[in-house]
Scaffold this motif. Sequence first.
Motif, short mmCIF file in Angstrom:
data_model
loop_
_atom_site.label_atom_id
_atom_site.label_comp_id
_atom_site.label_asym_id
_atom_site.label_seq_id
_atom_site.Cartn_x
_atom_site.Cartn_y
_atom_site.Cartn_z
N ALA A 1 9.48 -61.10 -7.78
CA ALA A 1 10.62 -60.10 -7.94
C ALA A 1 11.33 -60.22 -8.80
N ASP A 2 11.47 -61.53 -9.77
CA ASP A 2 12.09 -61.65 -10.72
C ASP A 2 11.57 -61.39 -11.87
N LEU A 3 9.98 -61.33 -11.81
CA LEU A 3 9.00 -61.01 -13.04
C LEU A 3 9.25 -59.33 -13.13
N VAL B 1 14.76 -62.73 -26.76
CA VAL B 1 15.33 -61.73 -25.72
C VAL B 1 14.23 -61.76 -24.77
N VAL B 2 13.11 -61.81 -24.90
CA VAL B 2 12.16 -61.72 -23.77
C VAL B 2 12.23 -62.99 -23.08
N LEU B 3 12.16 -64.16 -23.67
CA LEU B 3 12.28 -65.47 -23.12
C LEU B 3 13.54 -65.63 -22.10
N VAL B 4 14.79 -65.05 -22.96
CA VAL B 4 15.94 -64.97 -21.90
C VAL B 4 15.96 -64.16 -20.91
N ALA B 5 15.33 -63.23 -20.71
CA ALA B 5 15.08 -62.23 -19.81
C ALA B 5 14.33 -62.87 -18.84
N ILE B 6 13.25 -63.58 -19.10
CA ILE B 6 12.62 -64.41 -18.21
C ILE B 6 13.12 -65.57 -17.48
N GLY B 7 14.09 -66.25 -18.18
CA GLY B 7 14.93 -67.35 -17.90
C GLY B 7 16.19 -66.83 -17.14
N MET B 8 16.18 -65.59 -16.77
CA MET B 8 17.21 -65.00 -15.85
C MET B 8 16.78 -65.10 -14.40
N SER B 9 15.48 -65.91 -14.18
CA SER B 9 14.98 -65.91 -13.03
C SER B 9 15.82 -66.73 -12.07
N ARG B 10 15.78 -66.46 -10.79
CA ARG B 10 16.32 -67.36 -9.72
C ARG B 10 15.78 -68.62 -9.33
N VAL B 11 14.45 -68.83 -9.82
CA VAL B 11 13.64 -70.03 -9.82
C VAL B 11 14.06 -71.01 -10.78
N THR B 12 14.56 -72.33 -10.66
CA THR B 12 15.19 -73.23 -11.80
C THR B 12 14.03 -73.34 -12.71
N ASN B 13 12.72 -73.83 -12.23
CA ASN B 13 11.80 -73.94 -13.08
C ASN B 13 11.62 -73.15 -14.24
N ILE B 14 11.45 -71.72 -13.80
CA ILE B 14 11.21 -70.73 -14.54
C ILE B 14 12.32 -70.30 -15.72
N LYS B 15 13.87 -70.56 -14.87
CA LYS B 15 14.90 -70.46 -15.78
C LYS B 15 14.56 -71.68 -16.79
N MET B 16 14.41 -72.64 -16.64
CA MET B 16 14.36 -73.70 -17.54
C MET B 16 13.56 -73.43 -18.58
#
Length: 824
Positions: free
Chosen positions: A174-176, A667-682
């Motif tokens: 869903a986050d992706l 910008v792309v990485l920050v958008a990915i980093g807005m995931s609700r899963v901590t590892n993806i955010k990190m």
Amino acid sequence: MFKALAGLTGRPRAVLAATLLFLVGMVILGGGVSDRLRSGGTEDPGSESSAAATILDQKFPASRPNLALLVSPRAGLDVDTTEVASQARALAGRLAAEPGVVGVTSYWQTGAPSLRATDGRHALIVARIDGDDTVTAAVVDRIGPRFAGPQGDLSVQLTGQAAIQHDVRDTISADLARAEVVVFPVTLLILVLVFGSAVAALLPLAVGIMAVLGTNAVLRLLTSFADVSIFAQNLTTALGLGLAIDYALFVVRRYREELRRGQEPRAAVVATLNTAGRTVLFSALTVAVSLAAMLVFPMYFLRSFAYAGISVVLFAALAALVVLPAGLVLLGHRVNRLDVRRLWRRLRPGTRTATGTGRPTGWGRLAWTVMRAAPLFAVGTLVALLVVGLPFLGVAFGTADDRQLPPAAAARAAQQVIRDDFGSRPTGVIDIVAGGPRAAAGPAALAGYASRLSTMDGVGQVASALGVFAGGRQVRAASPADAARAVDGLNYVSVLPTVEDISPESQELVRRIRAMPAPFPTMVAGAAASLVDTEHAIGSRIPAAVSVIALATMVLVFLFTGSLLLPLLVVLLSALSLTAMFGAVVWVFQDGHFSGALGFTPTGFIETSLPVLMFCIAFGLSMDYGIFLLSRIKEQYDREPDPRRAIAFGMERTGGVITAAAATLAVVLVAIGMSRVTNIKMLGLGGALAVLVDATIVRCLLLPAAMAMAGRATWWAPAPLARFQRRFGLHDTAPAEPPSLPRPAQPAGTAQPAGPAQPASATQPASATQPASPAEPAGATQPGGAAQPAAAQPGGPTQPAGPAQPTAQPAGRDAALASLPESV
């Protein structure tokens, strides 16, 4: 190779038609890839814990529950009430009847205190779902709606490893999807601002889409015979867009530069392939090598990122070197259509560019400023990066658990109740396989072993075929269910810890259990044991991975530059640029700073495999920018062996490109980093920080300062190696007529001696003499005190003649092209 690529530019429509058919095939082949990806893969399959887990699954199917039902009676009742017990037993019976579910047991069946909350408000039903992650996810999908929620007088929540992985998979997907909705329009907007032309801005986006679609198809094929992590999809999107933007920016930028020099579109594309195209190829090889280093690790979580990363790099390079040139040939001068900068120039009629003025623009001025105070900039940036990286010295490693999910996730909420209200850790059991066909564990030996285990710090109780032990003595006799703990000379012993499931204390407990003497063979499994083995597997292979990256990268950079010092310098600076990322990751995600603003729960540790993953990705991207900068520096140095002017030229020509590419990738990485899963955010936020630090501090300050301090030694190599590089290296074909290189402006009132005019030659038409170049101001002299001539030509064979240049720019379209700004 590049001759063949140049030949394809003669059939651009055929290339684009083949590309369209290829993309249709990739869409069909890559369909449904998310459903075949797995959410585990952080364990070493060759470790003791994995071998023990395999034995337990075969001999003791109920030994390793991965599903837990947290049962909570309605208000006014507790778990020992008769009607609650009756309904709970019926619920456990329904669960046991589900296909694929084995080993169902509960508090109401065994009376085990570990399955009951201390206040009596909750109790557990535990079970195991057989099969791999894909099968497990399908079973949770099927049984979840039937068991979660109100069940008579009971309220049921699903948790355990199977439910947690299921929620992680759904959350990531869903986050992706949400990130892609945001990323593509925002990226397009940034590219329009960078290129000025909306037409040119669409080209990198098209290359990125091709890279992502192609990689999804490769991952779908790989799932047929290998395990692939679902986390690899996030890397596919981030790298696919990021590298496509990098490569397309560099290619389109060079193509527009060739158009400004008067080339016709096809000739401009050929010249671009022979210069920027070779740089893109070298960059792609360097990034692929960095990502390939993850193949040395046995965990499929890391190997999956290598599969996805290598694929997306190759697809991005292929699209940039084959498809993009075909599109440029067809577009021709129309690549500059829909230029938003014209609107800006109309609104600001006094706006002028520095092109053609003989003065350096902002990037050139920055380069000269850095070189004048090179030691100060080198030491200052080095100290700053090391200070920011200091928190990494206190890193603690662990395994991702339910807390990487958002607090509202059902599996995490249930797990938190277990963590808070249960006296022991029923979901963090340490499993032991004792004995074997040649050394069976007799009753007396087993009782002594279990008794000694129960006296260890951090152990609540020990369950065995002989009953339950606690505090060095037997506290419960063996039940009929305990008899199933002994099969074929093997005994299943479970240790219920009182410490956190995944923590330094639980890892130390595993080490003490393994070190404790036993009269029979033992093998330890469980989450904590798997973490200990994973740390060992990663730690033992890091030297090999780093060696692969460093040696391969240095060889590639040497073949590209012919310098002995530059490969070492570039590798060291690229690694140094990661210190800010690692320090920030520990300070934020481990120590918890800004956790509220970023929306995650700090656990006090970093997932063991993430630093390796982040190093390989960020190192590859930093080398990407380094290759872009070095290509233009070397191009100028080959024309005129003046180290400082070469650095200024490289910064002038690539500063805007690298910064724009880094900003877009961030910008792309920050958008990915807005995931609700901590590892993806990190991963996303840490990667964005690394990219920005490398593209600004390292590439714009530290690298120019280091190269200026080294001077001509930067480009030195022993004669045998120099001959080897000239024969086997991949060389840019510099333009026959280089554009004038601006020097910094002279202070007011200072005379500006003209540089010598270039003689007419085969490489320059007689009417196309070079404009005079102002001398470098005082304070910018070359090492050794000798000022370099403004237009000195290097020794050696002359460059082959390029296409004849017109003696004057024609009016109309070509004149407009000549006035385009140099930034991008």
